[in-house]
Design an enzyme around this catalytic site. Structure first.
Site, PDB file in Angstrom:
ATOM      1  N   SER A  18     -10.143  -0.626   6.891  1.00  0.00           N
ATOM      2  CA  SER A  18      -9.182  -0.547   6.019  1.00  0.00           C
ATOM      3  C   SER A  18      -8.436  -1.581   4.965  1.00  0.00           C
ATOM      4  CB  SER A  18      -8.533   0.622   5.691  1.00  0.00           C
ATOM      5  OG  SER A  18      -9.316   1.578   5.488  1.00  0.00           O
ATOM      6  N   SER A  55      -9.624   1.883   2.304  1.00  0.00           N
ATOM      7  CA  SER A  55      -9.486   2.405   2.089  1.00  0.00           C
ATOM      8  C   SER A  55      -7.665   1.822   1.022  1.00  0.00           C
ATOM      9  CB  SER A  55      -8.042   3.832   2.512  1.00  0.00           C
ATOM     10  OG  SER A  55      -7.136   2.862   3.660  1.00  0.00           O
ATOM     11  N   LYS A  64       0.942  -0.943   0.195  1.00  0.00           N
ATOM     12  CA  LYS A  64      -0.332   0.070  -0.643  1.00  0.00           C
ATOM     13  C   LYS A  64       0.845   1.327   0.219  1.00  0.00           C
ATOM     14  CE  LYS A  64      -4.279   1.819   2.033  1.00  0.00           C
ATOM     15  NZ  LYS A  64      -5.177   1.623   3.424  1.00  0.00           N
TER      16      LYS A  64
END
Length: 489
Positions: A178, A154, A79
């Site tokens: 997330s 996210s 990420k």
């Protein structure tokens, strides 16, 4: 089946047997990226040259007869909230569109030490603020099961990349769900560890008391293997906890006989709950019962305050954390003329931050302001203690909790962007795990009538990830939901 469709442990076995090379595995993943990335948009940055160099080094070790780590040669996405030395790290934001860190996050350093093949940096909601990966400055990520719907957020890029074979595993971060929510919506396995189990050093902070790094995988075994690799005390992180890290792969036991599993009644009464989610999760609970688990209804009475409490605490901490982005040291700086330093700050932040981030900063600043701190932030922290106490009480009698991960399957891109309250409710079943600091895992438990994945969430007491893996592994081994792959090719 293509190499990119395999799990990390399957690939490891092939590497050890010299049935395939690490370079062949990496090239398979990059071919898949070339094929589908334009449709999915999982990545912000790709690091193909470095990835192939690492894969070649792993192959040379194998040829020399050296033993390799379980994740050596495995293509993994990170990420883009994790600092990577010499590689662009944007947090999905314009304000960091040109930021190249001089150091690696601790989890990245640990993966490099194990010869993991880092494919690139995955797309995400800006500064991890979102539940759909629609707020990224670098465009929307699409769900591989249906490109008209979101992958969750996210960590949507991390989840989608694993689901569609653009990575074998990935790392995400979980502040209010997330990791678990996009795992549910994208049909993969995602784990949020106990707060303090994994170092946050090098994670660009959203809400420091809630953020936690965790793995995505195609199955539970891969998540256990990846958690082994990134867990442990880190002197660079004062919130990292000094307790022994077990070998989580030894917790992969296909047996839940006699385990007491709580079913929180509050997680099945939400008015926004999709009936198909309720049905599939109830079916999953029945499967666990048939396998010998004792499932009983329990109550977490303060659950109803979770979303509101999370909104106050996370925004207050975001306001504090994002104050460092001012254009003076790194990242974006306005090119417009400014009459003062304060004016330069204002213009830089106005240009650099997206609308959702600005909104959360303003609300957080208000909650921390003089005259409102006690009324909002301090009160929210007290409510947080009530939420944690609910879980502590239940875990005195039960080994784990079983709930839905998300109240709905994946929703249409753009559907909730104008209705932020509905968007925030996407995390209604996950935020309380962050508030209490407990571990949680999401794994596939079925599909909607339109073919979209539905996730099952399992939560356990602090530092009892072993119980999560045991329950999740048992369910997985007795079902086939995790074996299905999206048809986009």
């Amino acid at each position: 089946m293509e190499l990119y469709d395999l799990t990390a442990h399957e690939i490891h076995d092939l590497l050890v047997k010299r049935a395939v090379s690490a370079v062949e595995v990496a090239e398979s993943v990059f071919r898949q990226i070339d094929k589908v990335e334009e449709q999915i948009n999982s990545y912000i940055t790709l690091t193909k040259e470095d990835a192939l160099a690492t894969a070649t080094a792993v192959d040379n070790k194998i040829k020399a007869g050296q033993e390799i780590a379980p994740l050596a040669g495995i293509p993994i996405a990170l990420k883009d909230i994790l600092c990577t030395r010499g590689v662009l790290t944007t947090c999905g934001s314009r304000i960091l569109h040109n930021f190249i860190p001089p150091y690696d996050a601790t989890v990245v350093k640990k993966l490099r030490e194990q010869d993991v093949v880092i494919i690139g940096k995955a797309n995400m909601d800006e500064f991890a603020m979102g539940s759909s990966t629609e707020t990224s400055y670098f465009g929307v990520t699409r769900n591989p099961w249906d490109t008209s719907v979101v992958p969750g957020g996210s960590s949507g890029g991390s989840a989608a990349s694993v689901a569609v074979g653009e990575a074998i595993c990935s790392l995400g971060s979980d502040t209010g769900g997330s990791i678990r929510q996009p795992a549910s919506l994208s049909g993969v396995v995602g784990l949020k560890p106990t707060y303090g189990r994994v170092s946050r050093y090098g994670l660009i902070a959203f809400a420091s008391s809630l953020d936690q790094i965790g793995p995505f995988g195609k199955d539970v075994t891969d998540c256990a293997t990846l958690l082994n690799a990134i867990s442990g005390l880190d002197e660079m992180d004062s919130t990292s906890v000094d307790i022994p890290v077990p070998d989580y792969t030894k917790s992969l036991i296909n047996d839940v006989k006699g385990l007491r599993l709580g079913i929180p009644k509050e997680y099945f009464v939400d008015e926004g709950m999709d009936p198909e989610v309720t049905e599939k999760v109830r079916d999953a609970i029945k499967t666990l019962e048939d396998l010998g688990a004792i499932c009983e209804e329990v109550s977490l009475p303060n659950t109803k305050y979770g979303i509101a409490d999370y909104q106050i605490i996370s925004r207050a901490e975001a306001s504090s954390n994002l104050a460092r982005f001012d254009g003076t040291r790194y990242g974006h700086r306005t090119h417009e003329e400014a009459d003062s330093l304060k004016e330069m700050y204002r213009k830089t932040r106005s240009e650099g931050f997206g609308e959702e981030v600005k909104l959360r900063i303003m609300l957080g600043t208000y909650a921390l302001s003089s005259g409102y701190y006690d009324a909002y932030y301090l009160k929210a922290q007290k409510v947080r203690t009530f939420i944690k106490n609910d879980f502590d009480k239940v875990f005195e009698k039960f080994d784990a909790l079983v709930t839905p991960t998300s109240p709905t399957p994946a929703f249409k891109i753009g559907e909730k962007m104008d209705d932020l309250l509905t968007m925030y409710l996407s995390d209604i079943f996950t935020v309380n795990g962050n508030m209490a600091g407990i571990p949680g895992i999401s794994l596939p438990c079925g599909f909607s009538s339109s073919g979209l994945p539905i996730g099952l969430q399992i939560m356990a007491k602090t530092f009892d990830e072993e119980m999560l893996f045991r329950v999740a592994y048992t369910f997985e081994q007795n079902t086939d939901h995790h074996l299905k792959r999206p048809e986009i090719r």
